[in-house]
Design a protein around this motif. Structure first.
Motif, PDB file in Angstrom:
ATOM      1  N   GLU A 126       0.960  -0.742  -0.006  1.00  0.00           N
ATOM      2  CA  GLU A 126      -0.220   0.010   0.270  1.00  0.00           C
ATOM      3  C   GLU A 126       0.396   1.417  -0.349  1.00  0.00           C
ATOM      4  OE1 GLU A 126      -3.009  -0.386   3.399  1.00  0.00           O
ATOM      5  OE2 GLU A 126      -3.688  -0.556   2.105  1.00  0.00           O
ATOM      6  N   ASN A 173      -0.308   5.178   0.326  1.00  0.00           N
ATOM      7  CA  ASN A 173      -1.485   6.398   1.089  1.00  0.00           C
ATOM      8  C   ASN A 173      -0.532   7.602   0.433  1.00  0.00           C
ATOM      9  OD1 ASN A 173      -2.621   8.464   2.112  1.00  0.00           O
ATOM     10  ND2 ASN A 173      -3.063   7.551   4.328  1.00  0.00           N
ATOM     11  N   THR A 174      -1.249   8.269  -0.044  1.00  0.00           N
ATOM     12  CA  THR A 174      -0.751   9.903  -1.240  1.00  0.00           C
ATOM     13  C   THR A 174      -1.778  10.597  -0.065  1.00  0.00           C
ATOM     14  OG1 THR A 174      -2.676   9.163  -3.077  1.00  0.00           O
ATOM     15  CG2 THR A 174      -0.474   8.455  -2.810  1.00  0.00           C
ATOM     16  N   TYR A 229      -6.289   9.097  -1.181  1.00  0.00           N
ATOM     17  CA  TYR A 229      -5.738   7.686  -1.465  1.00  0.00           C
ATOM     18  C   TYR A 229      -5.277   7.471  -1.451  1.00  0.00           C
ATOM     19  CZ  TYR A 229      -9.205  10.198  -4.799  1.00  0.00           C
ATOM     20  OH  TYR A 229     -10.388  10.611  -5.965  1.00  0.00           O
ATOM     21  N   THR A 230      -5.825   6.132  -1.010  1.00  0.00           N
ATOM     22  CA  THR A 230      -4.479   5.283  -0.724  1.00  0.00           C
ATOM     23  C   THR A 230      -4.454   3.812  -1.283  1.00  0.00           C
ATOM     24  OG1 THR A 230      -4.670   4.598   1.794  1.00  0.00           O
ATOM     25  CG2 THR A 230      -4.004   3.011   0.879  1.00  0.00           C
ATOM     26  N   ASN A 276      -9.597   7.586   1.177  1.00  0.00           N
ATOM     27  CA  ASN A 276      -9.068   8.307   2.469  1.00  0.00           C
ATOM     28  C   ASN A 276      -9.992   8.546   3.266  1.00  0.00           C
ATOM     29  OD1 ASN A 276      -6.894   6.833   2.386  1.00  0.00           O
ATOM     30  ND2 ASN A 276      -5.718   8.380   2.194  1.00  0.00           N
TER      31      ASN A 276
END
Length: 595
Positions: free
Chosen positions: A481, A483-484, A487-488, A502
């Protein structure tokens, strides 16, 4: 004597005033020192003229092997010795003086006589870069006054123009290379555990396939046995049923069925004729002319109106009160008709019931009805112990008991010890069919499991799946994964990639694993082949294509997702690392590691 005209490069010309033009003429001689003639127009002077003047003697004194790569050094030697040695062009087209090599004049058609100058077009200059890695540049960049990054030793320019930085650059490169080697060494050790895991998986899967094959054979034998039992049971049940069909009760029931079917057919014919007659009388009622005083027609219309309960055609349109009175009288008559129907024969069907239920009655399965009747009138008040044993026998022994019981009953009926019972035979058939169905489902389950295991084994060491050594099997189902913020992003290796909001909302599929890097020219199973994983056929973007992902990954000590980019609309690129891509130091070593 030879005269060479040197025109200043565009970058250098730009440094002069527009009205200035310089011409540098070099007079070269293989036997005399070099002299120069300089002409100029205008009043501008540029400082690098002095550099150009200093450059030409250096060119004249260039070593013949300057700019020659190591693999061609053996070909740059004179053919003859003495006062005027000669040398042959590498393409064999011409023999020239040895002193003409690297003299800044192109003599050979292939340009091989000027490896260290820019005199011949479309040739390459080799920078030795001692202390670092040798490199090639185009010969047109030699002696252009600019220091090329690829030539850290400055050999592309006159000595003293460019600083030799190869030691510093080489040391830095060595440190980076050493760090990569340590990373690769550590990663390759982890990779070796992945390969060992694949070997254990192979042994496990092969063992499970062998066990599954044995189970499939046992289930198949059980299915064959039960199928034979069902066929024999159905044969006995069919014979008993045929005997019951000869009973007077069943034959009389069939006659009633045939009579009822004939009555229905006749009823439908008469209803069709009645409908046609009603249509004719309706047309006569509404279309006849009462002024003709045709009594036959008048009586026919009056009779139809009375029979159908219709008002006289001439009275249609009278006052509402008269219509209401007529309707009340009509209701009284209808009530009398309904009373006649209600007081009719008990159980009589109404026309609506005939229309609705008669077809269902005619479609009755009389064979099943007969069996149910026999079961009803012939069922014992208590079942025998022989038939009750099924409640106490374990499920694993029930098929053997059913087979024994069926064989026993067959022999008892054959010798007339007991009589066949249609109801009992039907029950036997039902139980046997159910047992066969269960056995077939069990066979299908174990067969599918065996097929899946065989597929897993075929993919285990396939270069198009888990690699020739099975190094990627350990990663099957591993989810990474990133995380940005909004969104993930998740990618399950060899499974599915997803985009998960998210802040709530549904996740989107970015595609499922489709293939490795199968671009043209990339061999299957090579390091480049495993450098990319393609996930395709994801959820469709609004007003766009289906989502897809390219996972670009390299050697690393951890399985990690490093970055996520959307290069094009709904086309994503993930980057990551994995020990599975860390080859041992002796495998696939780069030819550029020449320090």
């Amino acid at each position: 004597m030879m005269i060479t005209t040197i025109t200043l490069p565009e970058s250098r010309r730009a440094a002069t005033t527009p009205a200035s033009r310089l011409l540098v003429t070099r007079r070269l001689s293989h036997h005399r020192p070099t002299s120069y003639r300089i002409g100029h127009e205008g009043h501008g002077m540029i400082p690098w003229i002095l550099t150009a003047l200093a450059m030409s003697p250096a060119l004249a004194a260039l070593d013949q092997t300057h700019g020659v790569p190591p693999d061609l050094l053996s070909k740059y030697v004179p053919l003859t010795s003495g006062m005027n040695p000669t040398w042959r062009c590498l393409d064999g087209s011409k023999e020239i003086k040895w002193s003409a090599v690297n003299d800044d004049y192109c003599d050979c058609r292939d340009g091989s006589d000027e490896p260290g100058t820019g005199a011949c077009p479309n040739t390459r200059f080799y920078c030795k870069n001692k202390g670092h890695i040798g490199a090639y540049i185009m010969s047109s960049r030699v002696h252009d006054g600019l220091c090329e990054t690829a030539c850290c030793d400055g050999s592309d320019e006159t000595p003293g123009v460019c600083k030799n930085n190869c030691k510093e650059i080489g040391n830095k490169y060595k440190a980076e290379l050493e760090a990569k080697r340590r990373l690769r060494k550590t990663g390759s050790k982890i990779r070796s555990t992945y390969i060992a895991f694949a070997q254990k998986e192979k042994a496990r899967i092969e063992g499970e396939i062998a066990a599954a094959a044995l189970k499939v054979a046992l289930e198949q034998r059980e299915v064959d046995r039960l199928r034979d039992l069902v066929e024999r049971t159905e044969s006995l049940s069919s014979a008993a049923l045929e005997r019951k069909k000869q009973s007077p009760f069943y034959q009389n029931l069939l006659k009633h069925h045939d009579a009822l079917k004939s009555l229905k057919k006749e009823y439908e014919k008469r209803m069709q004729r009645l409908k046609a007659l009603e249509d004719i009388l309706d047309a006569l009622r509404t279309g006849y002319n009462p002024n003709y005083q045709d009594m036959a027609v008048l009586n026919a219309v009056r009779g139809w109106e009375y029979h159908a309960g219709l008002p006289h055609i001439n009275d249609v349109g009278k006052e509402q009160s008269e219509d209401s009175s007529a309707e009340e009288g009509s209701d009284d008559v209808d009530t009398g008709d309904d009373a006649l129907v209600e007081t009719g024969e008990v159980g009589a069907w109404t026309p609506e019931e005939l229309e609705r239920d008669l077809d269902g009655l005619l479609n009755t399965d009389y064979d099943s009805l007969l069996l149910e009747h026999e079961k009803h009138i012939g069922a014992p008040t208590t079942e025998s112990l022989l038939f009750n044993l099924t409640a106490y026998i374990p499920d694993s022994l029930l098929p053997q008991y059913e087979s024994f019981r069926s064989n026993l009953l067959t022999w008892l009926r054959t010798f007339g010890v007991i009589t066949a019972s249609a109801g009992g035979d039907a029950a036997d058939t039902t139980r046997a069919k159910q047992a066969l169905t269960n056995a077939e489902q069990s066979l299908g389950t174990v067969t599918k499991a065996k097929s899946n295991l065989e597929q897993d084994l075929s993919r285990l060491f396939s270069p198009e799946w888990f690699g020739r050594e099975g190094e990627f099997k350990k990663l099957d189902g591993t989810c990474l994964e990133k995380n940005t913020g909004d969104y993930t992003y998740e990618v399950c290796l060899f499974g599915e990639a997803k985009q998960k909001p998210n802040n709530g909302g549904a996740a989107f599929s970015l595609g499922r694993f489709g293939h490795w890097n199968n671009e043209n020219g990339i061999p299957v199973g090579s390091p480049e082949y495993y450098s990319k994983m393609f996930y395709t056929n994801g959820a469709k973007c609004w007003n766009g294509p289906q989502r897809n992902v390219v996972l670009v990954w390299t050697c690393g000590t951890e399985n990690a997702l490093l970055s996520v980019q959307e290069l094009e609309k709904c086309e994503y690129q993930f980057t990551g690392t994995s020990p599975a891509l860390c080859l041992p130091l002796g495998a696939g070593a780069s030819s550029r590691d020449e320090l």
